[in-house]
Write an enzyme that holds these catalytic residues in place. Sequence first.
Site, PDB file in Angstrom:
ATOM      1  N   GLU A   1       0.821  -1.211   0.000  1.00  0.00           N
ATOM      2  CA  GLU A   1       0.000   0.000   0.000  1.00  0.00           C
ATOM      3  C   GLU A   1       0.854   1.260   0.000  1.00  0.00           C
ATOM      4  O   GLU A   1       1.775   1.399   0.809  1.00  0.00           O
ATOM      5  CB  GLU A   1      -0.917  -0.005   1.239  1.00  0.00           C
ATOM      6  N   HIS A   2       0.559   2.155  -0.933  1.00  0.00           N
ATOM      7  CA  HIS A   2       1.250   3.442  -1.104  1.00  0.00           C
ATOM      8  C   HIS A   2       2.698   3.261  -1.561  1.00  0.00           C
ATOM      9  O   HIS A   2       3.466   4.221  -1.579  1.00  0.00           O
ATOM     10  CB  HIS A   2       1.187   4.288   0.168  1.00  0.00           C
TER      11      HIS A   2
ATOM     12  N   ASP B   1       3.349   2.259  -4.619  1.00  0.00           N
ATOM     13  CA  ASP B   1       3.400   2.427  -6.075  1.00  0.00           C
ATOM     14  C   ASP B   1       4.014   3.754  -6.490  1.00  0.00           C
ATOM     15  O   ASP B   1       4.882   3.803  -7.362  1.00  0.00           O
ATOM     16  CB  ASP B   1       2.024   2.214  -6.715  1.00  0.00           C
TER      17      ASP B   1
ATOM     18  N   LEU C   1     -11.638   0.165  -3.561  1.00  0.00           N
ATOM     19  CA  LEU C   1     -11.560  -0.942  -4.524  1.00  0.00           C
ATOM     20  C   LEU C   1     -11.310  -0.438  -5.937  1.00  0.00           C
ATOM     21  O   LEU C   1     -11.480  -1.165  -6.903  1.00  0.00           O
ATOM     22  CB  LEU C   1     -12.845  -1.773  -4.477  1.00  0.00           C
ATOM     23  N   SER C   2     -10.914   0.816  -6.036  1.00  0.00           N
ATOM     24  CA  SER C   2     -10.482   1.401  -7.310  1.00  0.00           C
ATOM     25  C   SER C   2     -11.601   1.531  -8.329  1.00  0.00           C
ATOM     26  O   SER C   2     -11.459   1.199  -9.493  1.00  0.00           O
ATOM     27  CB  SER C   2      -9.331   0.580  -7.902  1.00  0.00           C
TER      28      SER C   2
ATOM     29  N   SER D   1     -12.617   4.286  -9.546  1.00  0.00           N
ATOM     30  CA  SER D   1     -12.239   5.302 -10.534  1.00  0.00           C
ATOM     31  C   SER D   1     -11.376   4.712 -11.631  1.00  0.00           C
ATOM     32  O   SER D   1     -11.599   4.957 -12.828  1.00  0.00           O
ATOM     33  CB  SER D   1     -11.515   6.464  -9.845  1.00  0.00           C
TER      34      SER D   1
ATOM     35  N   GLU E   1      -5.913  10.337 -14.280  1.00  0.00           N
ATOM     36  CA  GLU E   1      -6.174  10.394 -12.834  1.00  0.00           C
ATOM     37  C   GLU E   1      -5.345  11.493 -12.166  1.00  0.00           C
ATOM     38  O   GLU E   1      -5.824  12.237 -11.323  1.00  0.00           O
ATOM     39  CB  GLU E   1      -5.867   9.038 -12.197  1.00  0.00           C
TER      40      GLU E   1
ATOM     41  N   ASP F   1      -3.511   0.780  -9.522  1.00  0.00           N
ATOM     42  CA  ASP F   1      -4.918   0.518  -9.812  1.00  0.00           C
ATOM     43  C   ASP F   1      -5.151   0.211 -11.284  1.00  0.00           C
ATOM     44  O   ASP F   1      -5.836  -0.749 -11.648  1.00  0.00           O
ATOM     45  CB  ASP F   1      -5.776   1.721  -9.400  1.00  0.00           C
TER      46      ASP F   1
END
Length: 386
Positions: A36-37, A39, A130-131, A133, A165, A177
Amino acid sequence: MKDHARTGLADAFTALYGLAPEACFAAPGRVNLIGEHTDYNEGYVLPFAIDRVARIGLRIRPAESGRLLRIASTRGGQVVEAESTGLAPALVAPWARYVAGVFWAMEQRGFALPGADILLDSTVPVGAGLSSSAAIECAVALGLNEHLGLGLSREELVLICQLAENDFVGAPTGILDQSASLLSTSDHALFLDCRTRESRPVDLPLAANGLQVLVIDTRVSHSHDSGGYKELVLACTRGATELGVTALRDVGIDRLVEAQDTLAPEIYRRVKHIVTENQRVLDTVELLERRGPAAIGDLLLASHTSMRDDFGISCAELDLAVDTAVAAGAIGARMTGGGFGGSAIALLDASRSAVVADAVHSAFAEAGYLTPEIFAVVPGPGARAL
């Protein structure tokens, strides 16, 4: 099921626009199993696509009608209209920016796109981590690429969706994502190196091992374009700069002692999470390949602890979901997604699914929280034509 989904979308499209769609496309949301975070810090991530998707019906408008872009949603509201070239965020409603942003990003890459009618439908919960977007962006990008014959690879579409994005929607996310939505395959997680953008599938045979992943949507909404997310990005950038590296990917576990002596306490905690989370991703891949998914529970729990204590992105509802799921028999659990709300995931024996769900519902009711949405997800395929 795909035929039924396409038929329903096509019927709604025809009822709205007066003509049938020329094509329909779907792209999945994702669960991030771990990483998490990491990327946007050029690190490692391990997501998988889920069986909740954003779908679009698409029809290219005739040239004589100009380059009018019309965007609508099956959730209702007005049809958003704008020119498909020269788009700006202020010209479209916030929910439609995930669609319009892809047109804008394509234009930045040199494609002069025609006008189009688009109808959006989605089963990915909004604000649940859960992405939802990225699922929209990827469905639109794949649809334009395949229907117009643009010849872009899926890896190139990932970058186009990230550009949309970042610079159109205004959310400073990495490529996790969009990569999960476009590159995933059934029954696999996607091991992604966010620096090289190289990826490979990792077996995730949940059903074959009698396991299940439950999503616990706390219904505490979050947004990636919020100030909290941007502050975390800046903290990571500052940490990398002060440690003299290009990105926190370049900081190993062995440098954490030095980092603690060098950095302000809050910056150090953010750095510590990224550095240890990168290692947890590598360890999870190794365990999955050597021993299978039942072996990764402790790493999931360690990830949640790090996000709660070092990165500061959990909340009371997420912590309760994780703690209750584990107490009720889950092998491991963690929050997933950008944080500040959204969802937790629990890895468990499928026979414990109802027990864990009931325990979480009871705990939330006792705490006076909103009733969570709890559902199982299956590692599914990436974006595709319907």
